[in-house]
Design a protein around this motif. Structure first.
Motif, PDB file in Angstrom:
ATOM      1  N   ALA A 137      -1.829  -3.166   4.554  1.00 54.04           N
ATOM      2  CA  ALA A 137      -0.871  -2.057   4.630  1.00 54.04           C
ATOM      3  C   ALA A 137       0.222  -2.304   5.668  1.00 54.04           C
ATOM      4  CB  ALA A 137      -1.612  -0.757   4.950  1.00 54.04           C
ATOM      5  N   SER A 145      -7.292  -3.545   5.033  1.00 55.48           N
ATOM      6  CA  SER A 145      -6.885  -2.350   4.276  1.00 55.48           C
ATOM      7  C   SER A 145      -5.563  -2.586   3.557  1.00 55.48           C
ATOM      8  CB  SER A 145      -6.747  -1.147   5.217  1.00 55.48           C
ATOM      9  OG  SER A 145      -8.006  -0.706   5.653  1.00 55.48           O
ATOM     10  N   ASP A 186      -2.786  -0.958   0.546  1.00 54.43           N
ATOM     11  CA  ASP A 186      -2.437   0.318  -0.083  1.00 54.43           C
ATOM     12  C   ASP A 186      -2.078   0.181  -1.561  1.00 54.43           C
ATOM     13  OD1 ASP A 186      -0.024  -0.950   0.290  1.00 54.43           O
ATOM     14  OD2 ASP A 186       0.813   0.564   1.648  1.00 54.43           O
TER      15      ASP A 186
END
Length: 293
Positions: A37, A100, A102
Motif C-alpha cells: 500500500a 499489506s 490494497d
C-alpha cells in the motif's frame, strides 16, 4: 512472442478432464511484481531477512549495514533472534506493513475464473483475497487444519495471513521464526491432506513455488509419490532442460516455462475462461480505474 510450450498446450487440452478438480498452489513467485500500500515492492526472503536485521538488530552506530555479516543465516533464524530482542508484536506489525496491499495484480483478479476446487499458498499477502473480492465465488480462508465451509472455495494459508497476524501460530499468526515452523509441521500435513482430497483425481497446479521450504515440500513429495494417477504441473519461468527433467522424474510434475501472468494469457487464448472486460488487453484501463495495481 513466446516459443510454444508443449506442456502448456497439454494442460489446456486436459482442461475438460481436470478443470473441475484443480488445486492451485501458490508460492512466493506468484506475488512477484506486487507492491504494498506504500508503493514498495514485496520483498524476497533474502531481502526480508536483511530488512528485518537492519531495522531491529543492526546496532553499528554510524556504520552502514552489510548483509554479508549475516553470512548464511536463514530468514527463520534471524527472525527468531529478533523476536527475542523485540518481542512478537513489533515483528508482526512490521510484516503486516510490508506485505499489506490494497489492490490485486491482474493475475490474481482473473484467477478465480479458473474455478479452483481449493487453493494453498505459503504467502502472507492477501492478493488472492483481493482478487476474489469482486469476482464470483466466496473464499474460506483457513490458517489451521479445520474443515472448510462448503460451498466456499477453501484458501489454505499455513504461514498465516495478515488479518490474523495477532493470532497464535496455527490460528493465523505469521510463521516467520524457526520455532514457528517447528510448531506448524503437523498442521502442514493436515492442511495438505484436506486441500487435496481424492488425491488420485486431483490435478495440482503449482505457481511460483520452488520447494524451498522442506517441511511442506516433503509432504507434497510424499503425496505425489503415493498418488500419481493424474498430471501435476508447475509454472515458473526457467528454460533449463535439466530442471524440467528433474521435476518430471523426481516429483512427477511437468514444468510450464512461463511467468504467472503470461501463463494465464496463453491459457485463456486456448480455453477462453477470462471475461472480455478483464482480458489482459484491458490492463491499462483496469489500472486507471483502480481495479488492479
Amino acid at each position: 512472442m513466446h516459443q510454444r510450450d508443449e506442456t502448456l498446450t497439454e494442460f489446456a487440452d486436459n482442461w475438460g478432464l481436470f478443470g473441475s478438480r484443480l488445486v492451485i498452489f501458490l508460492g512466493a513467485g506468484a506475488s512477484i511484481g506486487a507492491r504494498n500500500a506504500a508503493g514498495a515492492a514485496l520483498p524476497s526472503a533474502y531481502e526480508l531477512r536483511n530488512n528485518l536485521w537492519q531495522r531491529f538488530k543492526h546496532s553499528g552506530a554510524g556504520k552502514s549495514f552489510d548483509p554479508a555479516e549475516l553470512r548464511l543465516m536463514s530468514l527463520e533464524h534471524a527472525s527468531a533472534i529478533i523476536e527475542e530482542k523485540t518481542g512478537r508484536t513489533a515483528l508482526s506489525e512490521y510484516l503486516v506493513d510490508v506485505f499489506s496491499c490494497d489492490k490485486p495484480l491482474w493475475q490474481h483478479l482473473v484467477m478465480p475464473f479458473m474455478g479452483p476446487a481449493a487453493m494453498f499458498t505459503t504467502n502472507y499477502d492477501e492478493l488472492i483475497e483481493l482478487g476474489y473480492k469482486s469476482q464470483p465465488g466466496v473464499l474460506d480462508v483457513i490458517c489451521s487444519s479445520r474443515d472448510p465451509i462448503k460451498p466456499r472455495t477453501a484458501l489454505y494459508k499455513p504461514h498465516g495471513s495478515l488479518t490474523h497476524a495477532n493470532q497464535p501460530i496455527g490460528q493465523g499468526g505469521l510463521v516467520i521464526t524457526q520455532f514457528d515452523y517447528l510448531e506448524m509441521i503437523t498442521e502442514y500435513r493436515n492442511m495438505l491432506q484436506k486441500a487435496m482430497t481424492a488425491f488420485s483425481s486431483t490435478c495440482v497446479l503449482l505457481i511460483g513455488y520452488s520447494f524451498g521450504d522442506m517441511d511442506i515440500a516433503a509432504e507434497l513429495y510424499s503425496i505425489r509419490k503415493k498418488h500419481s494417477g493424474i498430471p501435476w504441473y508447475a509454472v515458473f519461468p526457467r528454460n533449463d532442460p535439466q530442471v524440467k527433467r528433474m521435476y518430471s522424474k523426481k516429483f512427477g510434475i511437468e514444468q510450464i516455462n512461463r511467468k504467472f501472468e503470461d501463463f494465464l494469457v496463453e491459457l485463456d487464448e486456448q480455453i477462453n475462461f477470462i471475461p472480455d472486460e478483464l482480458k489482459r488487453s484491458r490492463l491499462d484501463e483496469l489500472s486507471v480505474r483502480g481495479v488492479i495495481q
